[in-house]
Design a protein around this motif. Structure first.
Motif, PDB file in Angstrom:
ATOM      1  N   TRP A  59      -5.489  15.466  -7.928  1.00 13.18           N
ATOM      2  CA  TRP A  59      -4.998  16.667  -7.251  1.00 13.18           C
ATOM      3  C   TRP A  59      -4.285  16.340  -5.941  1.00 13.18           C
ATOM      4  O   TRP A  59      -3.682  17.207  -5.334  1.00 13.18           O
ATOM      5  CB  TRP A  59      -6.156  17.623  -6.986  1.00 13.18           C
ATOM      6  CG  TRP A  59      -7.284  17.013  -6.216  1.00 13.18           C
ATOM      7  CD1 TRP A  59      -7.445  16.997  -4.859  1.00 13.18           C
ATOM      8  CD2 TRP A  59      -8.399  16.306  -6.753  1.00 13.18           C
ATOM      9  NE1 TRP A  59      -8.586  16.329  -4.507  1.00 13.18           N
ATOM     10  CE2 TRP A  59      -9.198  15.902  -5.654  1.00 13.18           C
ATOM     11  CE3 TRP A  59      -8.814  15.984  -8.049  1.00 13.18           C
ATOM     12  CZ2 TRP A  59     -10.389  15.179  -5.812  1.00 13.18           C
ATOM     13  CZ3 TRP A  59      -9.983  15.270  -8.197  1.00 13.18           C
ATOM     14  CH2 TRP A  59     -10.765  14.873  -7.101  1.00 13.18           C
ATOM     15  N   THR A  60      -4.349  15.068  -5.500  1.00 11.42           N
ATOM     16  CA  THR A  60      -3.628  14.660  -4.288  1.00 11.42           C
ATOM     17  C   THR A  60      -2.300  13.987  -4.597  1.00 11.42           C
ATOM     18  O   THR A  60      -1.599  13.562  -3.675  1.00 11.42           O
ATOM     19  CB  THR A  60      -4.487  13.686  -3.452  1.00 11.42           C
ATOM     20  OG1 THR A  60      -4.583  12.419  -4.137  1.00 11.42           O
ATOM     21  CG2 THR A  60      -5.881  14.234  -3.220  1.00 11.42           C
ATOM     22  N   SER A  61      -1.939  13.848  -5.860  1.00 14.58           N
ATOM     23  CA  SER A  61      -0.734  13.097  -6.217  1.00 14.58           C
ATOM     24  C   SER A  61       0.519  13.818  -5.758  1.00 14.58           C
ATOM     25  O   SER A  61       0.596  15.043  -5.744  1.00 14.58           O
ATOM     26  CB  SER A  61      -0.680  12.815  -7.718  1.00 14.58           C
ATOM     27  OG  SER A  61      -0.742  14.001  -8.473  1.00 14.58           O
ATOM     28  N   ALA A 107      -9.958   8.689  -9.254  1.00 12.00           N
ATOM     29  CA  ALA A 107     -11.016   9.121  -8.336  1.00 12.00           C
ATOM     30  C   ALA A 107     -10.444   9.169  -6.923  1.00 12.00           C
ATOM     31  O   ALA A 107     -10.661   8.250  -6.130  1.00 12.00           O
ATOM     32  CB  ALA A 107     -12.209   8.177  -8.408  1.00 12.00           C
ATOM     33  N   PRO A 108      -9.693  10.220  -6.573  1.00 10.17           N
ATOM     34  CA  PRO A 108      -9.096  10.310  -5.231  1.00 10.17           C
ATOM     35  C   PRO A 108     -10.178  10.292  -4.150  1.00 10.17           C
ATOM     36  O   PRO A 108     -11.268  10.845  -4.328  1.00 10.17           O
ATOM     37  CB  PRO A 108      -8.365  11.657  -5.260  1.00 10.17           C
ATOM     38  CG  PRO A 108      -8.189  11.986  -6.694  1.00 10.17           C
ATOM     39  CD  PRO A 108      -9.358  11.389  -7.411  1.00 10.17           C
ATOM     40  N   TYR A 109      -9.858   9.654  -3.034  1.00 11.91           N
ATOM     41  CA  TYR A 109     -10.797   9.552  -1.915  1.00 11.91           C
ATOM     42  C   TYR A 109      -9.983   9.320  -0.654  1.00 11.91           C
ATOM     43  O   TYR A 109      -8.929   8.666  -0.696  1.00 11.91           O
ATOM     44  CB  TYR A 109     -11.780   8.399  -2.143  1.00 11.91           C
ATOM     45  CG  TYR A 109     -12.939   8.370  -1.177  1.00 11.91           C
ATOM     46  CD1 TYR A 109     -14.093   9.099  -1.439  1.00 11.91           C
ATOM     47  CD2 TYR A 109     -12.880   7.629  -0.001  1.00 11.91           C
ATOM     48  CE1 TYR A 109     -15.157   9.084  -0.559  1.00 11.91           C
ATOM     49  CE2 TYR A 109     -13.932   7.614   0.881  1.00 11.91           C
ATOM     50  CZ  TYR A 109     -15.083   8.336   0.610  1.00 11.91           C
ATOM     51  OH  TYR A 109     -16.129   8.329   1.484  1.00 11.91           O
ATOM     52  N   LEU A 110     -10.458   9.820   0.476  1.00 12.20           N
ATOM     53  CA  LEU A 110      -9.735   9.712   1.728  1.00 12.20           C
ATOM     54  C   LEU A 110      -9.300   8.270   2.006  1.00 12.20           C
ATOM     55  O   LEU A 110     -10.132   7.376   2.128  1.00 12.20           O
ATOM     56  CB  LEU A 110     -10.608  10.207   2.877  1.00 12.20           C
ATOM     57  CG  LEU A 110     -10.008  10.094   4.285  1.00 12.20           C
ATOM     58  CD1 LEU A 110      -8.768  10.972   4.410  1.00 12.20           C
ATOM     59  CD2 LEU A 110     -11.051  10.464   5.339  1.00 12.20           C
ATOM     60  N   GLY A 111      -7.988   8.059   2.096  1.00 18.17           N
ATOM     61  CA  GLY A 111      -7.450   6.748   2.443  1.00 18.17           C
ATOM     62  C   GLY A 111      -7.201   5.826   1.271  1.00 18.17           C
ATOM     63  O   GLY A 111      -6.493   4.825   1.410  1.00 18.17           O
ATOM     64  N   ARG A 112      -7.778   6.123   0.093  1.00 19.96           N
ATOM     65  CA  ARG A 112      -7.681   5.183  -1.031  1.00 19.96           C
ATOM     66  C   ARG A 112      -6.338   5.294  -1.739  1.00 19.96           C
ATOM     67  O   ARG A 112      -5.844   6.394  -2.006  1.00 19.96           O
ATOM     68  CB  ARG A 112      -8.808   5.426  -2.021  1.00 19.96           C
ATOM     69  CG  ARG A 112      -8.769   4.473  -3.232  1.00 19.96           C
ATOM     70  CD  ARG A 112      -9.873   4.802  -4.219  1.00 19.96           C
ATOM     71  NE  ARG A 112     -11.175   4.459  -3.673  1.00 19.96           N
ATOM     72  CZ  ARG A 112     -12.286   5.168  -3.862  1.00 19.96           C
ATOM     73  NH1 ARG A 112     -12.242   6.287  -4.561  1.00 19.96           N
ATOM     74  NH2 ARG A 112     -13.429   4.774  -3.349  1.00 19.96           N
ATOM     75  N   LYS A 159       0.890  -1.162   0.000  1.00 20.30           N
ATOM     76  CA  LYS A 159       0.000   0.000   0.000  1.00 20.30           C
ATOM     77  C   LYS A 159       0.925   1.207   0.000  1.00 20.30           C
ATOM     78  O   LYS A 159       1.535   1.536   1.015  1.00 20.30           O
ATOM     79  CB  LYS A 159      -0.889   0.021   1.251  1.00 20.30           C
ATOM     80  CG  LYS A 159      -1.838   1.218   1.275  1.00 20.30           C
ATOM     81  CD  LYS A 159      -2.182   1.660   2.679  1.00 20.30           C
ATOM     82  CE  LYS A 159      -1.095   2.435   3.366  1.00 20.30           C
ATOM     83  NZ  LYS A 159      -0.841   3.781   2.765  1.00 20.30           N
ATOM     84  N   PRO A 160       1.088   1.861  -1.117  1.00 22.84           N
ATOM     85  CA  PRO A 160       2.083   2.931  -1.177  1.00 22.84           C
ATOM     86  C   PRO A 160       1.637   4.169  -0.406  1.00 22.84           C
ATOM     87  O   PRO A 160       0.503   4.258   0.075  1.00 22.84           O
ATOM     88  CB  PRO A 160       2.207   3.223  -2.673  1.00 22.84           C
ATOM     89  CG  PRO A 160       0.916   2.759  -3.257  1.00 22.84           C
ATOM     90  CD  PRO A 160       0.446   1.624  -2.417  1.00 22.84           C
ATOM     91  N   SER A 161       2.540   5.118  -0.297  1.00 19.12           N
ATOM     92  CA  SER A 161       2.200   6.399   0.311  1.00 19.12           C
ATOM     93  C   SER A 161       0.993   7.007  -0.393  1.00 19.12           C
ATOM     94  O   SER A 161       0.830   6.882  -1.615  1.00 19.12           O
ATOM     95  CB  SER A 161       3.377   7.367   0.189  1.00 19.12           C
ATOM     96  OG  SER A 161       4.501   6.889   0.887  1.00 19.12           O
ATOM     97  N   ALA A 162       0.146   7.686   0.370  1.00 15.32           N
ATOM     98  CA  ALA A 162      -0.992   8.374  -0.221  1.00 15.32           C
ATOM     99  C   ALA A 162      -0.507   9.341  -1.291  1.00 15.32           C
ATOM    100  O   ALA A 162       0.383  10.157  -1.049  1.00 15.32           O
ATOM    101  CB  ALA A 162      -1.756   9.127   0.854  1.00 15.32           C
ATOM    102  N   GLY A 163      -1.057   9.232  -2.500  1.00 22.57           N
ATOM    103  CA  GLY A 163      -0.678  10.102  -3.594  1.00 22.57           C
ATOM    104  C   GLY A 163       0.512   9.637  -4.402  1.00 22.57           C
ATOM    105  O   GLY A 163       0.853  10.258  -5.409  1.00 22.57           O
TER     106      GLY A 163
END
Length: 452
Positions: free
Chosen positions: A235-237, A203-208, A193-197
């Motif tokens: 936009w969270t990348s 489809a970014p979503y909290l925790g995904r 499970k890589p770092s967030a972003g």
């Protein structure tokens, strides 16, 4: 050679040396799928063989001419069904909706194509991804290739089964609370499970997150490098970072390694599962690492709040369906979602705040442990549950994600590696968590543990 089960690192070396070709490898993989898929049910969509063969021939020509697109050119790959591919229906695992048919590729799909990876199909998932098993109202049950009596884990159930069965070396799953790592531990895989972003989403979503599922850390590293990097769609990348895929560089001596075996909420882990995690900690200590204890720091009310928020999210989807359509959704998932039908707006907002509380408590616990280089824990409280169960502990909802969900919320990288066996032979993985953004540190630790 069993070409279908060779790691991507070896296949790449063989392509370069002329020892085999992408066409030969794809043929071997397709033979495995022909043999196993009627039983295992890991694929939602199996791509048209003629088109897939054309991709493999093109990659074979590129390697022959020295014009390969990179080390993964011509390597077979599967994508979880919720990773968008233009023109490929996305039913989210449920019979209760008409599948969305995307018109564009997700960043993951686009980058896989750019790297020359040969996508052989889309893998199955349970209804709306809300089960840690291979049950789906759309697909039926996905079966473990290790033993049909053992659960597969989920929600990246098809991806995990494809990896364990030999549908090629590389597979992409998604994870919002453990959906990559749970199949990892119960199917004997190496996953990240890589770092967030780190890997951009459509489809970014909290925790995904989306991440690699394979049979070696080195393969996960190669796939991570191919898929990572910023993308305007997400936009969270994260900004670009040099992800050297060399997993052999790890000096264990001097590392500070925390061991977490008491989560403080959810289902307590079984003694044998804790024993595997502690045996891994002993290996680090014997190699010169400083090993410290951490936790517990979670509380049941926070985990219950997260469960309620996810119920409310699924109830929002379910409640918009006509009654006859609702009846097509897997009853366990529908009943779970309906528990939020009486929740007030205040209840849902309070439940949402539990994510922040979990983040704060986890970050504080990490700091209290002295900012370790790595953290070790069980992946789940148990080894693979019985295959007929929708959830490992049906009456306790999300009680089995107590070790995994914190790292989705802090965004820290967390991987799994096969680390032991139960007396009946079921695999038991260990979770390795890294400092923020240190994906390669986690993968190098997983590779070190793979050495036995």
């Amino acid at each position: 050679m069993d070409l279908a089960r060779l790691p991507a690192t070896e296949l790449s070396a063989l392509y370069a040396a002329g020892g085999t070709t992408p066409l030969e490898v794809l043929t071997a993989v397709e033979e495995v799928i022909d043999e196993r898929e009627p039983e295992l049910n890991a694929l939602w969509v199996r791509d048209d063989p003629a088109q897939v063969l054309a991709q493999a021939r093109a990659a074979t020509d590129r390697w022959r001419d020295g014009e390969q697109l990179g080390p993964l050119d011509g390597i077979p790959l599967t994508l979880k069904e919720n990773v968008a591919r233009a023109g490929v229906p996305m039913p989210a695992g449920t019979a209760g909706v008409e599948p969305v048919v995307p018109t564009t590729d997700a960043p993951v799909t686009r980058r896989a194509r750019e790297a020359g990876l040969v996508v052989v199909g889309s893998t199955t998932m349970p209804d709306w991804g809300m089960l840690s098993s291979g049950h789906s109202s759309r697909h039926g049950r996905t079966i473990s290739p290790l033993d049909p009596a053992w659960g597969t884990g989920g929600s990246s159930s098809g991806a995990g089964v494809a990896a364990a069965a030999g549908y090629g070396p590389l597979h992409v799953g998604t994870d919002i609370g453990g959906s990559i790592r749970l199949p990892g531990t119960w199917l004997g895989l190496t996953t990240l499970k890589p770092s967030a972003g780190r890997i951009p989403l459509h489809a970014p979503y909290l925790g995904r997150v989306a991440g690699p599922m394979a049979r070696s850390a080195a393969d996960c590293a190669l796939l991570l490098r191919a898929l990572a990097g910023p993308d305007p769609v997400d936009w969270t990348s994260l900004p670009a970072q040099d992800l050297d895929p060399d997993t052999t560089r790890l000096d264990v001596s001097g590392l500070r390694v925390a061991v977490w075996s008491e989560p403080g909420c959810g289902v307590p882990p079984e003694d044998e599962v804790v024993g595997v995690a502690r045996s891994v900690a002993d290996r680090f200590a014997d190699a010169g690492a400083e090993v410290v204890e951490i936790g517990p720091w979670l509380t049941q009310d926070v985990l219950d709040g997260i469960d309620l928020f996810w119920q409310a999210r699924s109830w929002a989807d379910l409640s918009r369906l006509d009654a006859d359509v609702q009846a097509r959704v897997l009853p366990y998932v529908a009943d779970w979602a309906r528990r939020a039908s009486d929740a007030t707006g205040t209840d849902v907002v309070d439940a949402y705040h539990c994510f922040g509380q979990l983040q704060a408590a986890t970050v504080a616990a990490w700091a209290a442990a002295g900012d370790p280089d790595l953290l070790l824990s069980p992946v789940a409280p148990c080894a693979a549950p019985p295959a007929e169960l929708m959830m490992p502990y049906p009456e306790q909802g999300m009680g089995h994600i107590n070790f995994t969900v914190p790292w989705n919320m802090t965004g820290q990288p967390a991987g799994t590696v096969d680390a032991g066996r139960m007396p009946d032979g079921r695999p038991v993985g260990v979770q390795v968590v890294g400092r923020p953004f240190d994906d390669m540190g986690v993968l190098r630790a997983l590779a070190w543990l793979e050495q036995g």
